[in-house]
Structure formats: structure tokens, C-alpha cells
Design a protein around this motif. Structure first.
Motif, PDB file in Angstrom:
ATOM      1  N   ASN A  99     -17.439-153.121  83.009  1.00 56.18           N
ATOM      2  CA  ASN A  99     -18.290-154.310  82.910  1.00 56.18           C
ATOM      3  C   ASN A  99     -19.767-154.033  83.164  1.00 56.18           C
ATOM      4  OD1 ASN A  99     -15.920-155.663  82.502  1.00 56.18           O
ATOM      5  ND2 ASN A  99     -15.910-156.735  84.458  1.00 56.18           N
ATOM      6  N   ASP A 100     -20.054-153.068  84.058  1.00 55.00           N
ATOM      7  CA  ASP A 100     -21.455-152.783  84.398  1.00 55.00           C
ATOM      8  C   ASP A 100     -22.105-151.791  83.442  1.00 55.00           C
ATOM      9  OD1 ASP A 100     -20.245-150.394  85.121  1.00 55.00           O
ATOM     10  OD2 ASP A 100     -20.686-150.581  87.269  1.00 55.00           O
ATOM     11  N   ASN A 101     -21.364-151.334  82.442  1.00 57.36           N
ATOM     12  CA  ASN A 101     -21.868-150.400  81.424  1.00 57.36           C
ATOM     13  C   ASN A 101     -22.218-149.026  81.989  1.00 57.36           C
ATOM     14  OD1 ASN A 101     -22.354-150.314  78.523  1.00 57.36           O
ATOM     15  ND2 ASN A 101     -24.515-149.988  79.004  1.00 57.36           N
ATOM     16  N   ARG A 102     -21.694-148.699  83.165  1.00 60.95           N
ATOM     17  CA  ARG A 102     -22.046-147.435  83.805  1.00 60.95           C
ATOM     18  C   ARG A 102     -20.931-146.389  83.748  1.00 60.95           C
ATOM     19  NH1 ARG A 102     -24.354-148.700  89.652  1.00 60.95           N
ATOM     20  NH2 ARG A 102     -24.644-146.435  89.550  1.00 60.95           N
ATOM     21  N   HIS A 103     -19.738-146.801  83.309  1.00 62.82           N
ATOM     22  CA  HIS A 103     -18.613-145.871  83.273  1.00 62.82           C
ATOM     23  C   HIS A 103     -17.755-146.153  82.046  1.00 62.82           C
ATOM     24  CE1 HIS A 103     -19.586-144.787  87.413  1.00 62.82           C
ATOM     25  NE2 HIS A 103     -19.666-146.076  87.660  1.00 62.82           N
ATOM     26  N   ALA A 104     -16.974-145.158  81.651  1.00 65.50           N
ATOM     27  CA  ALA A 104     -16.026-145.317  80.558  1.00 65.50           C
ATOM     28  C   ALA A 104     -14.696-144.710  80.983  1.00 65.50           C
ATOM     29  CB  ALA A 104     -16.532-144.645  79.288  1.00 65.50           C
ATOM     30  N   ILE A 105     -13.607-145.297  80.500  1.00 66.07           N
ATOM     31  CA  ILE A 105     -12.272-144.800  80.816  1.00 66.07           C
ATOM     32  C   ILE A 105     -11.545-144.515  79.513  1.00 66.07           C
ATOM     33  CG2 ILE A 105     -10.092-145.223  81.993  1.00 66.07           C
ATOM     34  CD1 ILE A 105     -11.522-147.219  83.792  1.00 66.07           C
ATOM     35  N   LEU A 106     -11.110-143.271  79.349  1.00 66.58           N
ATOM     36  CA  LEU A 106     -10.283-142.854  78.224  1.00 66.58           C
ATOM     37  C   LEU A 106      -8.831-142.858  78.687  1.00 66.58           C
ATOM     38  CD1 LEU A 106     -10.288-141.734  75.271  1.00 66.58           C
ATOM     39  CD2 LEU A 106     -10.298-139.432  76.289  1.00 66.58           C
TER      40      LEU A 106
END
Length: 418
Positions: free
Chosen positions: A179-186
Motif C-alpha cells: 500500500n505504501d509503494n515501498r515494497h513488492a512481494i513476488l
């Protein structure tokens, strides 16, 4: 700024009669500045449906043809474009794999190709944009990994953002930005063992994310990923809670985000099945979505195993349902409150409309079913549920779709903006 939950409210499945809203500067009712449209594919063709929230009806309109079979899609934050990944499923020189930008017409809901489709090296399985829709993230299952492409100001696709060395795990199935645009999860599913091959481990690959670039990857993989087959995840709209469906185990895990990092141990682990007494390898958990109000979470259960009967392959049984959980607002714990039968086979995807009042499930294959001593066909198609204030589902109607030799593979809703 539009957050990730606002982005999800751009997704869901259906075009609605315009909702009326009150304009503060005029004592009249005016149409909302968007229309809801459901898009669902059959092979490479993506159909547009109008959706009526009041009657829970879908009305099929026009379609657009993609370069190959639709795999997944995601809307631009503006609600004026849809990014679709497609593939013929073949590798090497025979492979046809693309990401395509579609312009969505507010007046009609019609989708039209804009710009040139971007050729991809392998089959794309999933796609999303980051929160401001400046970049498109594409997940690939074999070889497992992710690629990122710029989105231009006119919403067409630009060049690839080169990444450093990334660990893509085994058989990626989804990519999402927090939501905060600071992380991504694959989300990497792994694979079950076979008589000749050991099990491939699954994992959640957590990355730092900044302007299209991934870094500082670490894995969440209990027991080294053995017996851990995550397929999809979704985020709570307001709390630091992540809900994960485990495809190969038919489980629902809830993880917490602590100081921006995904905890390595699940806070809660619950079943997705009503009856695990005769668990079959073809019984799988699927898509997962948190209700827009954050009070409920929904998980698809899929089964398509067959047995021989009167010389034909017929459905052997299993759960094709949507499992419904109430979320404890203090702890995030999901507690099952319903198993809603979809009355069709293999609900691969489903979406919830932005108002949280309808859920539409897509079933990708037809299958023969034994009915006493008779055999009757169950067609592919769409199931529409009403969602009650208590989160429970009530079946509104089913729509059969003749897929011929193709399959339905993806369906989703977009709030098409003016």
C-alpha cells in the motif's frame, strides 16, 4: 494520493447503471464520474459486460482481441486504461507473449488497443502496476521471476527497467506492491513432488521497491518452503495485515507487516475447505480478496478431478466454492463464516465490486457431472453473488459461457473514469 485499496476499488467485475451522487454545489443528482465494467476473456478475446448492481445482472457488449490467450490484467490508477498480459503458453520461437495497454472508453466501457504491444520473453502469469501507475510489474512462472516496464504519461507502455540479480524462486504466480509503494512481494508457489522429482519449495519473495527497481530481497518460506505453496495474496485496506492463499495445501495464512517488513512466521493459519476428509491433489485454493471495508476476506476453492463413468470423464467431486472469513479488527484473525458453492466447476478468479455489494466468480472450464445415473454438462461461465452486510454470499445468478476449445482464464472489474 490514491492508495493500494483505492487501486483495488478500480478493479472488480461489472458495468453498472450509474450510481447517483449529490453535487455539493447544485441541488441536483448527477451521475458518478465512473462506470463499472466487467472484463472476462475466452482465449485471446476479452469481452466487456455491463453490470447492474441493483439486479445483479451482467449484459455482454463488445470485445477486443489480444495477441494470444489472456493470462491476467490490471487497471491504471486513473481507471482509463487496462494492462493485459497474454501468451500462447509455448516456449522458444513458437512462443507468443505480450503486455498490451487498452484504452477504456468511459461512455461505453469499450476497450481498444493503444500503442504497440510489448513483446515478452516467456509466458507472463500475473501483472500489476505500482500504486501511482508509473510502472508495470509482470510476473513469469517458468523461468520464475519479474520484469518491470515504464508507463508513459499517455498510459502506453515504455521501456523495461533493468534490475540487478534477483532470486525469483520457483514458479511465481503473482506480483503485488504494498500500500505504501515501498515494497513488492513476488508470490512463488513451488511444485508438488512427483514419482521422479522432489517437491520444489514455495516462498514469498519480499523486495524493497523504488521507482521501478527491486532490491534487498529476502524469503519468507516456512520449513524451507516445503509444504508451502502460496498462490495469491491481498492486503488489508488499513491495517498492516497480509492474507495469503496456499494453493497446494488449501490453507489461508495471515502475516503481519512490522516496520514495513513481512514477518517470517504466519500469525494465523486456517483451513479453506469445508471437508478435508477426502482431500485430492486436484483440490486447490485460488484467488483471494479482502472486502473493501476490511471486515471480510474471501478465498476460492477449486476442484476439477475426474473419474470414468459410462465411458466418459466426469467430475469426481470436491469443493468449488468461495470460503468467507470475518476478520477480527483487533488482531486480524480470519474466522470462517461461510462456504458458498459456486454451482460451477473451477472458480479460477473472482472480484468484488467497489461498493462491496457484488462478487463475480469466473469458471474457466466446462465439465461433465454425474446426476444420478445421467450425465449432464456444466458449462464454463460466471457466477454472481450478492454480499450481505454480514459478509456472507447469496447466489444471484449463473451465466453459461460457451468457450469452445478455449478457456476462460481471467475476469475483473474496472471503475472506468471519465
Amino acid at each position: 494520493m490514491l492508495n493500494r485499496r483505492s487501486m483495488l476499488t478500480l478493479m472488480a467485475g461489472a458495468t453498472v447503471a450509474p450510481k447517483m451522487v449529490f453535487a455539493a454545489d447544485a441541488p441536483t443528482l448527477k451521475p458518478a464520474p465512473y462506470r463499472l465494467a466487467l472484463y472476462a476473456n475466452v482465449g485471446p478475446e476479452l469481452w466487456h459486460y455491463d453490470v447492474n448492481l441493483n439486479t445483479a445482472e451482467l449484459t455482454r457488449r463488445g470485445s477486443v482481441k489480444l495477441p494470444a490467450n489472456v493470462q491476467y490484467a490490471w487497471p491504471h490508477r486513473s481507471g482509463r486504461a487496462l494492462y493485459v498480459v497474454s501468451s500462447n503458453g509455448q516456449s522458444g520461437k513458437a512462443g507468443v507473449h505480450h503486455a498490451t495497454a487498452l484504452r477504456l472508453d468511459h461512455a461505453s466501457g469499450e476497450a481498444q488497443v493503444m500503442g504497440a504491444p510489448v513483446a515478452l520473453p516467456d509466458r507472463p502469469i500475473n501483472v500489476c502496476t505500482d500504486i501511482p501507475s508509473k510502472n508495470l510489474l509482470v510476473a513469469f512462472n517458468q523461468p520464475s521471476g519479474v520484469r518491470i516496464f515504464r508507463i508513459k504519461p499517455d498510459m502506453t507502455l515504455g521501456g523495461e527497467v533493468k534490475q540487478g540479480k534477483l532470486d525469483g524462486g520457483v514458479y511465481a504466480h503473482q506480483i503485488r506492491v504494498t500500500n505504501d509503494n515501498r515494497h513488492a512481494i513476488l508470490v512463488t508457489r513451488g511444485n508438488d513432488s512427483t514419482p521422479t522429482k522432489a517437491e520444489d519449495p514455495g516462498a514469498l519473495k519480499f523486495f524493497d521497491y523504488a521507482d521501478g527497481r527491486l532490491s534487498h530481497e529476502y524469503s519468507v518460506a516456512p520449513n524451507g518452503g516445503i509444504g508451502f505453496g502460496p498462490r495469491h495474496l491481498d492486503f488489508h485496506p488499513a491495517k498492516p495485515w497480509v492474507y495469503v492463499s496456499l494453493e497446494r495445501e488449501s490453507r489461508l495464512f495471515m502475516y503481519r507487516l512490522t516496520q514495513g517488513k513481512l514477518e517470517t512466521k504466519a500469525a494465523y493459519d486456517v483451513d479453506t475447505l469445508k471437508d478435508r476428509g477426502d482431500f485430492d491433489p486436484r483440490q486447490l485454493a485460488g484467488a483471494i480478496h479482502v472486502h473493501p471495508n476490511g471486515k471480510f476476506v474471501y478465498v476460492a476453492n477449486r476442484a476439477d478431478g475426474t473419474v470414468d463413468y459410462q465411458g466418459r470423464k466426469v467430475f469426481k467431486g470436491g469443493e468449488n466454492s468461495i470460503a468467507v472469513y470475518a476478520i477480527d479488527q483487533a488482531t486480524g484473525e480470519p474466522r470462517v463464516i461461510q462456504f458458498a458453492d459456486t454451482n460451477k466447476i473451477y472458480p479460477r478468479t473472482f472480484y468484488i465490486d467497489p461498493t462491496g455489494s457484488l462478487l463475480v466468480a469466473e469458471h474457466n472450464i466446462p465439465l461433465d457431472v454425474r446426476d444420478g445415473e445421467r450425465i449432464r454438462p456444466v458449462q464454463a461461465g460466471l457466477t454472481v453473488f450478492r454480499i450481505g452486510d454480514d459478509g456472507k454470499l447469496t447466489l444471484a445468478r449463473n451465466y453459461d459461457v460457451d468457450v469452445g476449445k478455449d478457456t476462460m482464464f481471467w475476469a475483473g472489474m474496472v471503475a472506468v473514469r471519465a
